[in-house]
Design a protein around this motif. Structure first.
Motif, PDB file in Angstrom:
ATOM      1  N   ASP A 167       0.828  -1.204   0.000  1.00  0.00           N
ATOM      2  CA  ASP A 167       0.000   0.000   0.000  1.00  0.00           C
ATOM      3  C   ASP A 167       0.869   1.263   0.000  1.00  0.00           C
ATOM      4  O   ASP A 167       0.700   2.153   0.841  1.00  0.00           O
ATOM      5  CB  ASP A 167      -0.961  -0.018   1.186  1.00  0.00           C
ATOM      6  N   ALA A 168       1.799   1.307  -0.934  1.00  0.00           N
ATOM      7  CA  ALA A 168       2.658   2.486  -1.116  1.00  0.00           C
ATOM      8  C   ALA A 168       2.316   3.142  -2.447  1.00  0.00           C
ATOM      9  O   ALA A 168       1.968   2.440  -3.384  1.00  0.00           O
ATOM     10  CB  ALA A 168       4.131   2.069  -1.101  1.00  0.00           C
ATOM     11  N   PRO A 169       2.395   4.452  -2.576  1.00  0.00           N
ATOM     12  CA  PRO A 169       2.754   5.412  -1.541  1.00  0.00           C
ATOM     13  C   PRO A 169       1.643   5.563  -0.507  1.00  0.00           C
ATOM     14  O   PRO A 169       0.507   5.174  -0.757  1.00  0.00           O
ATOM     15  CB  PRO A 169       2.935   6.710  -2.339  1.00  0.00           C
ATOM     16  N   GLY A 170       2.002   6.114   0.655  1.00  0.00           N
ATOM     17  CA  GLY A 170       1.035   6.285   1.725  1.00  0.00           C
ATOM     18  C   GLY A 170       1.031   7.712   2.234  1.00  0.00           C
ATOM     19  O   GLY A 170       1.824   8.546   1.791  1.00  0.00           O
ATOM     20  N   VAL A 171       0.156   7.946   3.169  1.00  0.00           N
ATOM     21  CA  VAL A 171       0.084   9.273   3.787  1.00  0.00           C
ATOM     22  C   VAL A 171       1.279   9.412   4.733  1.00  0.00           C
ATOM     23  O   VAL A 171       1.575   8.493   5.487  1.00  0.00           O
ATOM     24  CB  VAL A 171      -1.235   9.430   4.559  1.00  0.00           C
ATOM     25  N   ALA A 193       6.060   4.418   3.278  1.00  0.00           N
ATOM     26  CA  ALA A 193       6.464   5.254   4.412  1.00  0.00           C
ATOM     27  C   ALA A 193       5.785   4.707   5.650  1.00  0.00           C
ATOM     28  O   ALA A 193       4.576   4.521   5.661  1.00  0.00           O
ATOM     29  CB  ALA A 193       6.060   6.701   4.170  1.00  0.00           C
ATOM     30  N   THR A 194       6.550   4.420   6.665  1.00  0.00           N
ATOM     31  CA  THR A 194       5.942   3.913   7.891  1.00  0.00           C
ATOM     32  C   THR A 194       5.440   5.098   8.712  1.00  0.00           C
ATOM     33  O   THR A 194       6.045   6.162   8.708  1.00  0.00           O
ATOM     34  CB  THR A 194       6.971   3.109   8.722  1.00  0.00           C
ATOM     35  N   PRO A 195       4.321   4.915   9.411  1.00  0.00           N
ATOM     36  CA  PRO A 195       3.694   6.051  10.101  1.00  0.00           C
ATOM     37  C   PRO A 195       4.657   6.758  11.057  1.00  0.00           C
ATOM     38  O   PRO A 195       4.668   7.979  11.127  1.00  0.00           O
ATOM     39  CB  PRO A 195       2.526   5.417  10.847  1.00  0.00           C
ATOM     40  N   GLU A 196       5.492   6.000  11.792  1.00  0.00           N
ATOM     41  CA  GLU A 196       6.414   6.720  12.697  1.00  0.00           C
ATOM     42  C   GLU A 196       7.637   7.198  11.926  1.00  0.00           C
ATOM     43  O   GLU A 196       8.089   8.317  12.085  1.00  0.00           O
ATOM     44  CB  GLU A 196       6.749   5.877  13.935  1.00  0.00           C
ATOM     45  N   GLY A 197       8.186   6.357  11.075  1.00  0.00           N
ATOM     46  CA  GLY A 197       9.337   6.568  10.184  1.00  0.00           C
ATOM     47  C   GLY A 197      10.140   7.846  10.353  1.00  0.00           C
ATOM     48  O   GLY A 197      10.321   8.616   9.409  1.00  0.00           O
ATOM     49  N   ALA A 198      10.639   8.102  11.554  1.00  0.00           N
ATOM     50  CA  ALA A 198      11.326   9.361  11.817  1.00  0.00           C
ATOM     51  C   ALA A 198      12.571   9.491  10.966  1.00  0.00           C
ATOM     52  O   ALA A 198      12.991  10.600  10.648  1.00  0.00           O
ATOM     53  CB  ALA A 198      11.689   9.450  13.292  1.00  0.00           C
ATOM     54  N   GLN A 210      -1.601  -4.286  12.045  1.00  0.00           N
ATOM     55  CA  GLN A 210      -2.172  -4.511  10.718  1.00  0.00           C
ATOM     56  C   GLN A 210      -1.843  -3.334   9.804  1.00  0.00           C
ATOM     57  O   GLN A 210      -1.479  -3.515   8.645  1.00  0.00           O
ATOM     58  CB  GLN A 210      -3.697  -4.710  10.851  1.00  0.00           C
ATOM     59  N   GLU A 211      -1.935  -2.128  10.345  1.00  0.00           N
ATOM     60  CA  GLU A 211      -1.659  -0.917   9.569  1.00  0.00           C
ATOM     61  C   GLU A 211      -0.197  -0.887   9.113  1.00  0.00           C
ATOM     62  O   GLU A 211       0.109  -0.544   7.987  1.00  0.00           O
ATOM     63  CB  GLU A 211      -2.002   0.314  10.444  1.00  0.00           C
ATOM     64  N   LYS A 212       0.711  -1.260  10.010  1.00  0.00           N
ATOM     65  CA  LYS A 212       2.135  -1.138   9.705  1.00  0.00           C
ATOM     66  C   LYS A 212       2.687  -2.322   8.922  1.00  0.00           C
ATOM     67  O   LYS A 212       3.494  -2.156   8.015  1.00  0.00           O
ATOM     68  CB  LYS A 212       2.936  -1.027  11.007  1.00  0.00           C
TER      69      LYS A 212
END
Lengths: 592, 592
Positions: free
Chosen positions: A565-569, B168-173, B510-512
């Motif tokens: 599911d890339a690209p993502g927000v 892009a991972t949600p935290e992905g700093a 599940q999201e990540k």
């Protein structure tokens, strides 16, 4: 955890006790026995479980498709009546003595023995890649890269990595941009190719460089394009165009010999002008026997403007494309379809002529434009195309570019439709490209602006740029451009001349390529190189119909990865740190 | 354009007529002759021009440093008195018979025979790379990658490319983000490693995978970090941790044998706990003989809180570090400096004790904390550290983490300062890491959350997570972590248990990592892998002091490329098309 791979078992291993690890490809219960086809990356072998071994049989009875298992057993020759000639291991089977279920599998979401949509295949790519043909494609690709590397290593080429985070070019319409966290408001670009860096490596004296490297282009995707693709990138110093062609031809010939047992022979060379004249393409598929035949000189005097106009225009062209023996098979409806097809390439129509009876003169010819073609022109056309009774001839009359593109494309379509494309390998070097092409009143570089011209001084080049040929070469295989390259400019004055011709002024040149121009001042060596499109080369070699079938995790045609599911927000905080913001309303963003 | 490389000429080629292509490294005029040192990537050879050949001599007289030339000549043995033993080709010289100047050079902006700032070296990298040692480093690197590939190819590993444009991972700093043009407002991320993709490849049945691949981390740079770096990435199915360690150890041992003629021998293994206890580090440099000695048990009863506190705290530690024979050499000023140094690692002070005369009992001991240490404790410490007259002992007393970090770092500093680091190669496997570490009251994965624990069920893991050891292994060489990896979780229940312990709930998991969890359901095989840092490995092998010296075009410590001036300002139109905007005033942006 294994003594053999499944695909290795054959008559020679009969009576051997083996340990196998892999997957349940299929299960069949027959005559009180359980049979499974056990799969690993090398192939499939049949395993038999006997009910006499109660505990083992009970475990085997739990097996379902795609369970991951490890087993021990003895290889046995199958009875002659049960030999499966369609299976590499079909002469043997394994009588299981031990079985461990390493992992269970839920029923598969896609059945890889059946056709499923590409979307589904990509979403469950990890299952799709278990298909024996997909597994073969990627294993074959690894063999190609390994063979390429060995060849180039042995020929003294150095594998040197160039950066992925590079300079964004001011025009860079196709660049993927990467915001910098450290340098606020500034961006890197992902490289469209390592062109400038590999030239710098020559200036550093590395002499022979190669890299199998990811390149990036952010553009509308077509069937055979990916936003990230892989190049076999090569650059050499002190080598002529001929030497670069020879060594890379040897490499590709070796690949086909070694991996497919196919001898490509010596690659013929053809000038760009000849390719355009005979095939209407700079990457002609020589397996297709149809050729364009120029007839403008026969039609300069006719009153029919559609022909006479281009025939008398120095930038125009009138060409014939004969399809032997298909006059009867090609209906009006088909001709209408072809007319529409050539329209895609800018052709305003598609004149045609059927030779129903060559002996009958004009009466034997059927054509809506017959009345416009006087006898001498007609006879000239029939003679020059060596037309026979039953042939049909199509005409292109327009600018040379439109005629080449339209008839070039029609040639491929007709070749395909009437089964004219021979089942063979036809390599080719296309050479002697023009340096520049004109559009919108400005000259543009056909290759890139670092390509050297053939045999002219900077002054001569500036005096007559349109006439200049570039020292470039494309490797074409069965109508696919698999590689291309050129001798580069190593002389500062020549580089300045090319920029001048391209309308790039000194300030702009310095801004865009300053480091290259600087480097040219310090004893830059003569150098030349070439890049192959690895994805396309492998696609051709394995006979796949899409490069997506030779890439483990490709993007869809809309440049997305449906698996991850890339690209993502992006995380809002991360964007803030990068000092960039999305300039879309949330609605717009979700609409995607 | 050449028959030989310069560096190939030796006694065996005397009397051979050769063609050379390369650069003027140096020119000397002597006794009416012109001598040049001619350079190519293989080395340097002396060329002589004789004034008897007037035309040739006249051309030679134009030569300046870094002119690019081609010449023909005859190899001649040098008179014995002129043999240069410091030069590989020092026994011979070439008497030139023909000379072509291929390109002239302006005076160099940097003198690569002298020290210049790294900024200048990077700005003129194409010249800097001509330095024989830089050329050697990159040629050596190519030999390393070639040898690694051959080893892995021959061992059945498949080179499979994974995507560069990933989720892009949600935290992905630390992610580098890449805006998508097609999917407005969304972003790709450049991969920090191909971890998830290589695990998916195992689930697809590829069995043995490798890739030499660029990875990206957007973080503050230290001397040995780069925003883009290269991993030798390996993953296998059906192999135990021992087997992965064995095959990769064989690979690295082979590299050293083949390329440096060094036998690394068998790599010892050490548990993480032992490494922390003896060396205060999870990547101990075994060339350094200094070791930490635990003394907490001797100090539980002392009244001195600085010692007694940590000695009685289950999470505390009191350790001694003895430097033999340096009591006299280490001044108060130096101790102050060391105290400041350990402060960086959180130590609140640095107690010490000099053994001026072991025979003299308490009177022979000098220490600001002597009065706090009763006799039995003092004797215990001296005995346990095997202290002798002339030794100095430093103490760390704090949380176990702070003691390990502070004394571990001090150990390295002292070893360096007093020349204790042996000139040898000391490889090591560190194993049996804890699964989790606690900070801020939450458990975190020491490796990544896909690392399997050793010998526990999901239920046992959840019951006592802090006690769990991970099935991970790091390869350490002379104090540098050159590689690390682990057995991965292939069981869905175990993966869920780890997420639960890490406080990642089902929705977040599940999201990540949904696609990985999905994939685990369909017969995922047991799998394990490892990744080497190629840059660091090559840096160690060539003895470079920075990874920038083994990378052709590295970034500076502020993640910029001063050669190409990247990152740069992006084209406004391009940004608009990407639907992103820079959220900085122009002033801010220019301030950078």
């Amino acid at each position: 955890m294994r003594s053999h791979y499944c695909g290795q078992l054959d008559q020679a291993t009969v009576a051997t006790h083996v340990t196998l690890s892999g997957w349940v490809h299929k299960r069949r219960d027959l005559g009180g026995l359980i049979f499974i086809d056990m799969r690993d990356r090398t192939g499939i072998v049949q395993v038999v479980f006997d009910p006499d071994q109660a505990e083992l049989f009970e475990t085997a009875n739990k097996l379902r498709q795609e369970f991951c298992i490890q087993l021990r057993g003895e290889v046995r020759a199958r009875p002659e009546s049960q030999v499966n000639a369609n299976m590499a291991t079909g002469a043997v089977e394994v009588i299981a003595t031990e079985l461990t279920i390493l992992n269970r599998s839920a029923p598969l979401p896609i059945d890889y023995n059946q056709q499923v949509s590409e979307e589904q295949r990509l979403r469950y790519r990890y299952i799709d890649l278990r298909r024996p043909n997909m597994s073969h494609n990627l294993q074959f690709r690894a063999k190609v890269t390994s063979a390429v590397r060995r060849f180039l290593d042995d020929a003294g080429f150095l594998d040197i990595e160039t950066p992925m985070l590079t300079r964004a070019t001011p025009e860079g319409a196709r660049d993927y941009l990467v915001p910098s966290r450290t340098h606020k408001g500034k961006f890197f670009a992902l490289p469209q190719s390592p062109q400038l860096f590999k030239q710098l490596l020559m200036m550093s004296g590395f002499d022979r460089y190669y890299q199998i490297v990811k390149c990036f282009r952010d553009e509308d995707l077509r069937a055979d394009r990916q936003p990230e693709f892989t190049q076999i990138d090569i650059e050499t110093s002190f080598m002529s165009a001929d030497q670069v062609m020879e060594i890379t031809e040897t490499m590709v010939r070796g690949l086909f010999q070694q991996l497919l047992n196919i001898d490509l022979g010596d690659f013929p060379r053809m000038s760009w002008h000849e390719a355009m004249r005979r095939f209407g393409s700079d990457k002609p598929d020589l397996r297709n026997p149809l050729e364009l035949v120029d007839v403008a000189d026969l039609l300069t005097e006719v009153e029919f403007k559609v022909f006479a106009g281009p025939a008398n225009d120095p930038k125009g062209r009138v060409a014939a494309l004969k399809v032997p023996g298909q006059a009867a098979a090609i209906t009006r409806k088909m001709i209408d379809e072809y007319t529409q097809f050539v329209g895609i390439y800018g052709a305003k129509g598609l004149a045609w002529l059927k030779v129903n009876d060559l002996e009958a003169g004009r009466d034997g010819i059927q054509s809506p434009v017959l009345k416009f073609i006087p006898d001498d022109a007609l006879n000239g056309i029939l003679e020059r195309t060596a037309a026979k009774t039953g042939d049909i001839i199509f005409f292109g009359a327009d600018s040379a570019t439109v005629v080449a593109e339209a008839l070039g494309a029609l040639r491929l379509k007709l070749g395909e439709a009437f089964g004219l494309v021979a089942d063979e390998w036809r390599p080719l070097w296309v050479v002697d490209f023009p340096m520049f092409e004109e559009h919108d009143g400005q000259l543009h570089a056909i290759h890139h602006p670092f390509t050297a011209p053939v045999g002219v001084t900077p002054e001569q080049l500036k005096a007559e740029p349109s006439a200049a040929l570039s020292n470039a070469y494309d490797m074409v295989l069965n109508g696919v451009e698999v590689g291309g390259g050129s001798v580069r400019i190593h002389d500062n004055a020549m580089q300045q001349a090319v920029f001048e011709i391209l309308g790039i002024d000194a300030a702009e040149a310095q801004e865009k390529f300053g480091f290259l121009l600087d480097a040219l001042q310090y004893g830059a060596p003569p150098h030349a190189g070439l890049a192959f499109g690895l994805d396309r080369l492998v696609m051709l070699m394995v006979g796949a119909s899409s490069i997506r079938d030779v890439i483990a995790f490709p993007k869809t045609t809309t440049a997305a990865c449906v698996l991850t599911d890339a690209p993502g927000v992006a995380n809002a905080e991360a964007l803030q740190e990068l000092n960039v913001a999305v300039t879309l309303s949330e609605q717009d963003s979700n609409a995607d």
